[in-house]
Enzyme design. Structure first.
Site, short mmCIF file in Angstrom:
data_model
loop_
_atom_site.label_atom_id
_atom_site.label_comp_id
_atom_site.label_asym_id
_atom_site.label_seq_id
_atom_site.Cartn_x
_atom_site.Cartn_y
_atom_site.Cartn_z
N HIS A 55 -29.23 -56.71 -13.81
CA HIS A 55 -29.89 -57.22 -12.61
C HIS A 55 -29.37 -56.46 -11.38
O HIS A 55 -28.23 -55.98 -11.38
CB HIS A 55 -29.60 -58.71 -12.45
CG HIS A 55 -30.38 -59.58 -13.39
ND1 HIS A 55 -30.44 -60.95 -13.28
CD2 HIS A 55 -31.14 -59.27 -14.48
CE1 HIS A 55 -31.20 -61.44 -14.23
NE2 HIS A 55 -31.64 -60.45 -14.99
N GLU A 57 -28.24 -57.44 -8.58
CA GLU A 57 -26.99 -57.97 -7.99
C GLU A 57 -25.76 -57.52 -8.78
O GLU A 57 -24.73 -57.17 -8.20
CB GLU A 57 -27.01 -59.50 -7.95
CG GLU A 57 -28.17 -60.11 -7.17
CD GLU A 57 -29.34 -60.46 -8.08
OE1 GLU A 57 -29.76 -59.61 -8.89
OE2 GLU A 57 -29.84 -61.59 -7.98
N CYS A 85 -30.11 -65.52 -10.12
CA CYS A 85 -29.99 -66.39 -11.28
C CYS A 85 -28.52 -66.81 -11.42
O CYS A 85 -27.65 -66.34 -10.69
CB CYS A 85 -30.47 -65.69 -12.55
SG CYS A 85 -29.31 -64.42 -13.14
N CYS A 88 -25.88 -63.92 -11.95
CA CYS A 88 -25.55 -63.19 -10.72
C CYS A 88 -24.82 -64.07 -9.72
O CYS A 88 -23.92 -63.61 -9.01
CB CYS A 88 -26.83 -62.63 -10.12
SG CYS A 88 -27.61 -61.43 -11.22
#
Lengths: 159, 159
Positions: A55, A57, A85, A88
């Site tokens: 992801h 992040e 999410c 993260c």
């Protein structure tokens, strides 16, 4: 738009999201800022890397820690175009990120007030959260992406 | 100990935890198993990589996805010596891990019943969880690690 404003930094995260869109990835972009300088820029690369943890992040946190040579990102803020999410969200707590700015909410998996609110759980670090900056731009990019995907599925687009 | 038993696989995760211990990292080890074969082995590398996201489970998930060439680890089980934190717990959900085996509980940050229980939240994937296999061995390694750290701090050990 003045330099060093939250809006300026979010626009930089949006640029990363647009890169993700161009690469046919779910368009999420993130940057890390310390002392008004951008020290990490990343976008979602789950499909390219075939890595469910890639992801925006997570990649931005890893990059920023590598840049600082420190596992703790003290005094750093993370800007991301979509509500993070749980993976993260907790990565940011582990990294001691000071502040989080996110643009659009994610009703399905967002961990800062949508699916659940991680700030309600007491950990040994807490971060300040601000949401909503450039939310319309971030969510419109997401909508465009999923429309494109639906058309691809129906065979209406060859890309 | 028979090959292919849960105990055998956990002993392999423990070997990874011992590697972490030898490298002065918090001793957590993880492996990923598919069709009774180990397809990923990893241990905590937060200090070495100066990366707060470099937990054993994240590295093992990334490795396994890379090995399979697929972002979804269907039919895979993850064995880890300590109860995963929230970041790792949700990474397993994102990766569609089928089963999780962990040895010792982590009262402070464990996301499978200790600090909180992620299995109580409804996501689009759920995983089966079994805990307790070789818990004594895993927690004794942690205790030894933190004793060593305390002694290092007091200047009683030069390593």
């Amino acid at each position: 738009m003045s330099l060093f404003s939250s809006r300026y930094f979010m626009s930089q995260a949006l640029k990363e999201a647009e890169r993700a869109y161009a690469e046919d990835e779910v368009p999420v972009g993130a940057i890390v800022v310390k002392n008004k300088r951008i020290i990490a820029r990343a976008h979602n690369q789950v499909e390219r890397l075939k890595d469910p943890t890639a992801h925006a992040e997570i990649l931005a946190v890893t990059q920023a820690a590598s840049y600082l040579g420190n596992k703790w990102l003290k005094g750093c803020c993370l800007y991301v175009t979509i509500e993070p999410c749980l993976m993260c969200a907790y990565a940011m707590i582990l990294a001691r990120i000071e502040g989080l700015f996110f643009a659009a909410s994610d009703e399905k998996t967002g961990a800062f007030g949508s699916k659940l609110d991680i700030t309600k759980i007491k950990f040994n670090h807490s971060l300040k959260v601000k949401k909503g900056i450039m939310a319309a731009e971030a969510s419109s990019l997401m909508k465009r992406f999923f429309e494109k995907k639906r058309k691809q599925k129906k065979g209406l687009l060859w890309v």
